[in-house]
Design an enzyme around this catalytic site. Sequence first.
Site, short mmCIF file in Angstrom:
data_model
loop_
_atom_site.label_atom_id
_atom_site.label_comp_id
_atom_site.label_asym_id
_atom_site.label_seq_id
_atom_site.Cartn_x
_atom_site.Cartn_y
_atom_site.Cartn_z
N HIS A 127 -27.41 -14.72 48.94
CA HIS A 127 -27.37 -15.47 47.68
C HIS A 127 -26.12 -16.35 47.74
O HIS A 127 -25.03 -15.83 47.99
CB HIS A 127 -27.23 -14.53 46.48
CG HIS A 127 -28.22 -13.42 46.41
ND1 HIS A 127 -29.15 -13.31 45.40
CD2 HIS A 127 -28.43 -12.35 47.22
CE1 HIS A 127 -29.87 -12.21 45.58
NE2 HIS A 127 -29.45 -11.61 46.68
N GLN A 158 -27.66 -23.62 37.84
CA GLN A 158 -26.89 -23.30 39.03
C GLN A 158 -27.31 -24.17 40.21
O GLN A 158 -28.47 -24.56 40.32
CB GLN A 158 -27.09 -21.83 39.43
CG GLN A 158 -26.56 -20.82 38.44
CD GLN A 158 -26.84 -19.39 38.88
OE1 GLN A 158 -27.99 -19.05 39.14
NE2 GLN A 158 -25.82 -18.58 38.97
N LYS A 213 -19.92 -9.38 47.87
CA LYS A 213 -19.87 -10.83 47.77
C LYS A 213 -18.49 -11.36 48.10
O LYS A 213 -17.47 -10.67 47.96
CB LYS A 213 -20.26 -11.29 46.36
CG LYS A 213 -19.34 -10.81 45.24
CD LYS A 213 -19.82 -11.31 43.88
CE LYS A 213 -18.96 -10.73 42.76
NZ LYS A 213 -19.40 -11.20 41.43
N HIS A 238 -30.92 -19.50 48.34
CA HIS A 238 -31.03 -18.21 49.01
C HIS A 238 -31.45 -18.45 50.44
O HIS A 238 -32.37 -19.23 50.72
CB HIS A 238 -32.04 -17.31 48.28
CG HIS A 238 -31.58 -16.95 46.90
ND1 HIS A 238 -31.84 -17.74 45.81
CD2 HIS A 238 -30.82 -15.91 46.46
CE1 HIS A 238 -31.29 -17.18 44.74
NE2 HIS A 238 -30.67 -16.08 45.11
N ARG A 265 -28.48 -16.36 29.86
CA ARG A 265 -27.89 -15.03 29.77
C ARG A 265 -27.38 -14.82 28.35
O ARG A 265 -26.75 -15.71 27.77
CB ARG A 265 -26.75 -14.85 30.79
CG ARG A 265 -27.25 -14.89 32.21
CD ARG A 265 -26.13 -14.68 33.22
NE ARG A 265 -26.64 -14.88 34.59
CZ ARG A 265 -25.89 -14.90 35.68
NH1 ARG A 265 -24.57 -14.72 35.57
NH2 ARG A 265 -26.42 -15.10 36.86
N CYS A 275 -32.94 -15.41 41.96
CA CYS A 275 -33.27 -14.75 43.22
C CYS A 275 -34.68 -14.14 43.29
O CYS A 275 -35.38 -14.33 44.29
CB CYS A 275 -32.20 -13.74 43.61
SG CYS A 275 -31.29 -12.99 42.27
N ASP A 315 -28.13 -23.26 43.02
CA ASP A 315 -28.44 -21.95 43.60
C ASP A 315 -29.25 -22.11 44.87
O ASP A 315 -30.09 -23.01 44.98
CB ASP A 315 -29.22 -21.13 42.58
CG ASP A 315 -29.06 -19.64 42.78
OD1 ASP A 315 -28.28 -19.26 43.66
OD2 ASP A 315 -29.70 -18.88 42.05
#
Length: 638
Positions: A510, A380, A464, A384, A362, A333, A382
Amino acid sequence: MAVIRLPDGSERRYEQPVTVGEVAASIGAGLARAALAGKVNGKLVDMSSRIEADSELKIVTEKDAEGLEIIRHSTAHLLAHAVKELFPDAQVTIGPVIEDGFYYDFSYKRPFTPEDLAAIEKRMAEISTRDLKVERQVWDRSDAINFFKNQGEHYKAQIIESIPGDEDVSLYSQGNFTDLCRGPHVPTTSRLKVFKLMKLAGAYWRGDSHNEMLQRVYGTAWVKKEDQDAYLHRLEEAEKRDHRKLGRQLSLFHIQEEAPGMVFWHPKGWVIWQQVEQYMRDIFRNNGYMEIRTPSVLDKGLWERSGHWENFRENMFITRAEERDFAVKPMNCPGHVQVFRQGLKSYRDLPLRLAEFGSCHRNEPSGALHGIMRVRAFTQDDAHIFCAESQVQNEAVQFIDLLQKVYADFGFNEILVKLSTRPKKRVGSEEQWDKAEAALKSALDHKKLGWELQPGEGAFYGPKIEFSLKDSIGRVWQCGTLQLDFSMPGRLEAEFVAEDNSRQVPVMLHRAILGSLERFIGIIIENYAGALPLWLSPDQAVVLNISEGQADYAQRITEELKRGGIRAYADLRNEKITYKIREHSLQKLPYQIIVGDKEVAAQMISVRNRAGANLGQMSLNGLIERLKAEISAKAGAV
């Protein structure tokens, strides 16, 4: 007089304090027999608990979720009781309820054996038939400590010493066995009828490796035997489908000690990855997303401004170069905000949807790593979405529609939804959190989705929605998320020019559908037991010749399949055809194409599918059209 209100709205009045059990008996003998506990003003209590003032009461039975939890908790105590009868020198420590069962940790002079486990389970069944009354008592703190010390139960004494001084110390007794517990418990041991001890494991006292290694006994307990049988069957199926085992068997990937929590993809596994990634790339492109790429290593200062350094630092890999601190990104992000900030944006540019197959790292605890399901390095799907506040609900609704389509294409049609609200550790104002939580709730209600509230489980920067899918054997996997963030864009100085020429901070959504590609591929492998749908299968067809005389024809068929867009190869080894068919069946190949002299003479092919069905002779073009249609339909595995 105590007025007791029941769940149906009716009231009952009692002129003196009354127990939960007495209330149940006054309602009906059947309810009294079925009752396990009570829920007084929202708090679970024993059947013997006294009600002395006006209260709301629910009688908890085996049909309630709380009832099953009480059964499992009580069965953990039944386990401890049996261990103490068989092994009097054993010390009992803690025995909580866990998903689908319970465990209890013991300190004993020698390791328990499988034979011990069988004997303990047999003794548990015998204690159950004694129909012992389970009684709760509140003890003075020092008396309770001395009681357990005199019994040689030093761990129990330690637990009581760690309880805050203003809390009651409650003990439960059944026959000659007494244990420390908050409760509640079933009224008698005879209510515990369906249980099984599952396995042994080691566990450090209080999770500290400096303490003694204890012996953990895992068990499961259910209301009905058929429920337990179904659970045990699911476990057997899960064992067969274990993605780690199938990953080795089908040569898809491996993980080794030199790179813990990171995946070595083999050629076949990488084909699956590419199919998943390309599918999601098409989803991005066809739904207004622009794909970007951001750096994997970013300066500490950016992570401080985003809030990650304060709230997520323990999970980040940190490095240093030229006297500057950097972090390997755990999420994408902040990088996406930097792309948004390049060049002045207008309200006309919104919503702006930026997507990335972002490689993240991570620092997960080594004990939590699990195949490709829980890793340290992952990618991911991912994205946004930067938008105005007025656009939030429409974007959320569109995302939910898209997520449902994607899951259906992968063969998942049952989706569970949860809304997670503000955690204790968070950034942003209460007003922002109020608006964010209301917006997500409104989107779910607009879609008429049933959802469950998870108070306090949101991300530190926003609430979320979590989307979980149910697989072919009933397991639930949390994959997709939609997180609404009023905070990070402002912290990172993102803004756009509004219609009135004012500078405003965009709202940031997100969102991910698959989540980690590694984990999602693991889920797919287990869902289909390795027999992936044709469109995802690394190899879609194999061509087998019966004898050397058909080798050239088999090779030509293979090349035609490849030109037709089918992932195919030829097996021309000088082996019996039955041997080759069996070997490729174990590799879960969707289609096997067999050519012998008859097929060569007719310029045809014979086809078998993965289920072993003989599809007969057909033309090569006919097969290619059939396979293309199956691939296009995203049909499930055969």
